[in-house]
Scaffold this motif. Structure first.
Motif, PDB file in Angstrom:
ATOM      1  N   SER A  27       0.830  -1.210   0.000  1.00  7.69           N
ATOM      2  CA  SER A  27       0.000   0.000   0.000  1.00  7.69           C
ATOM      3  C   SER A  27       0.864   1.259   0.000  1.00  7.69           C
ATOM      4  N   ALA A  28       2.004   1.252   0.686  1.00  8.32           N
ATOM      5  CA  ALA A  28       2.918   2.397   0.680  1.00  8.32           C
ATOM      6  C   ALA A  28       3.489   2.593  -0.718  1.00  8.32           C
ATOM      7  N   ALA A  46       2.039   1.707  -3.533  1.00  6.45           N
ATOM      8  CA  ALA A  46       0.948   2.204  -4.368  1.00  6.45           C
ATOM      9  C   ALA A  46       0.705   3.693  -4.101  1.00  6.45           C
ATOM     10  N   PHE A  47       0.727   4.085  -2.839  1.00  8.60           N
ATOM     11  CA  PHE A  47       0.537   5.500  -2.484  1.00  8.60           C
ATOM     12  C   PHE A  47       1.664   6.343  -3.070  1.00  8.60           C
ATOM     13  N   THR A  48       2.906   5.865  -2.970  1.00 15.78           N
ATOM     14  CA  THR A  48       4.052   6.586  -3.516  1.00 15.78           C
ATOM     15  C   THR A  48       3.921   6.738  -5.027  1.00 15.78           C
ATOM     16  N   TYR A  49       3.505   5.666  -5.698  1.00 16.30           N
ATOM     17  CA  TYR A  49       3.343   5.711  -7.150  1.00 16.30           C
ATOM     18  C   TYR A  49       2.262   6.715  -7.550  1.00 16.30           C
ATOM     19  N   THR A  50       1.107   6.699  -6.882  1.00 15.36           N
ATOM     20  CA  THR A  50       0.027   7.632  -7.236  1.00 15.36           C
ATOM     21  C   THR A  50       0.432   9.078  -6.928  1.00 15.36           C
ATOM     22  N   THR A  51       1.139   9.275  -5.830  1.00 16.11           N
ATOM     23  CA  THR A  51       1.593  10.627  -5.487  1.00 16.11           C
ATOM     24  C   THR A  51       2.589  11.127  -6.524  1.00 16.11           C
ATOM     25  N   LYS A  52       3.527  10.259  -6.925  1.00 14.98           N
ATOM     26  CA  LYS A  52       4.507  10.636  -7.945  1.00 14.98           C
ATOM     27  C   LYS A  52       3.821  10.945  -9.270  1.00 14.98           C
ATOM     28  N   HIS A  53       2.860  10.136  -9.627  1.00  7.75           N
ATOM     29  CA  HIS A  53       2.128  10.353 -10.882  1.00  7.75           C
ATOM     30  C   HIS A  53       1.357  11.679 -10.847  1.00  7.75           C
TER      31      HIS A  53
END
Length: 124
Positions: free
Chosen positions: A15-16, A18-25
């Motif tokens: 989940s961390a 996934a959160f990092t990926y969405t934030t970066k995107h």
């Protein structure tokens, strides 16, 4: 083999990630918007500079004089004469000044030796 804490930790890591990926995107998308806006601003600034230079060239007095001479017969331009602007009889009446009012109200205090300039006309 796997304990419950291992499974929970793996879920937290996924989940961390996934959160990092969405934030970066999302950050990259906003950065792209900012770059587009900066490019648009740069384009508008360059356009403004070009338009100012063009305006400066178009409003040169020598160019306007030549155009006025070329199109004199069509435009029928002539210099403004003083009588076209106005006449003395058309001027408004002179406004009443405070000195005009105070001289009449003081009843000749200027003649009595009182300095009306420094005292403001107040009798001491």
């Amino acid at each position: 083999m796997f304990r419950t804490t291992d499974i929970v930790l793996i879920a937290v890591m996924v989940s961390a990630a996934a959160f990092t990926y969405t934030t970066k995107h999302a950050a990259e998308a906003e950065l792209s918007k900012v770059r587009q806006l900066e490019a648009a601003i740069r384009f508008e600034e360059e356009t403004t500079v070009v338009l100012k230079a063009d305006w400066s060239l178009l409003t040169q007095p020598s160019r306007l004089q030549k155009l006025a001479e070329i199109y004199h017969s069509q435009l029928q331009l002539a210099p403004v004469e003083a009588h076209q602007i106005g006449d003395f009889s058309e001027l408004p009446a002179r406004p009443l000044r405070i000195e005009d009012i105070t001289d009449g109200a003081m009843g000749g205090m200027a003649d009595s030796g009182i300095d009306t300039t420094t005292t403001g006309g107040v009798i001491q």
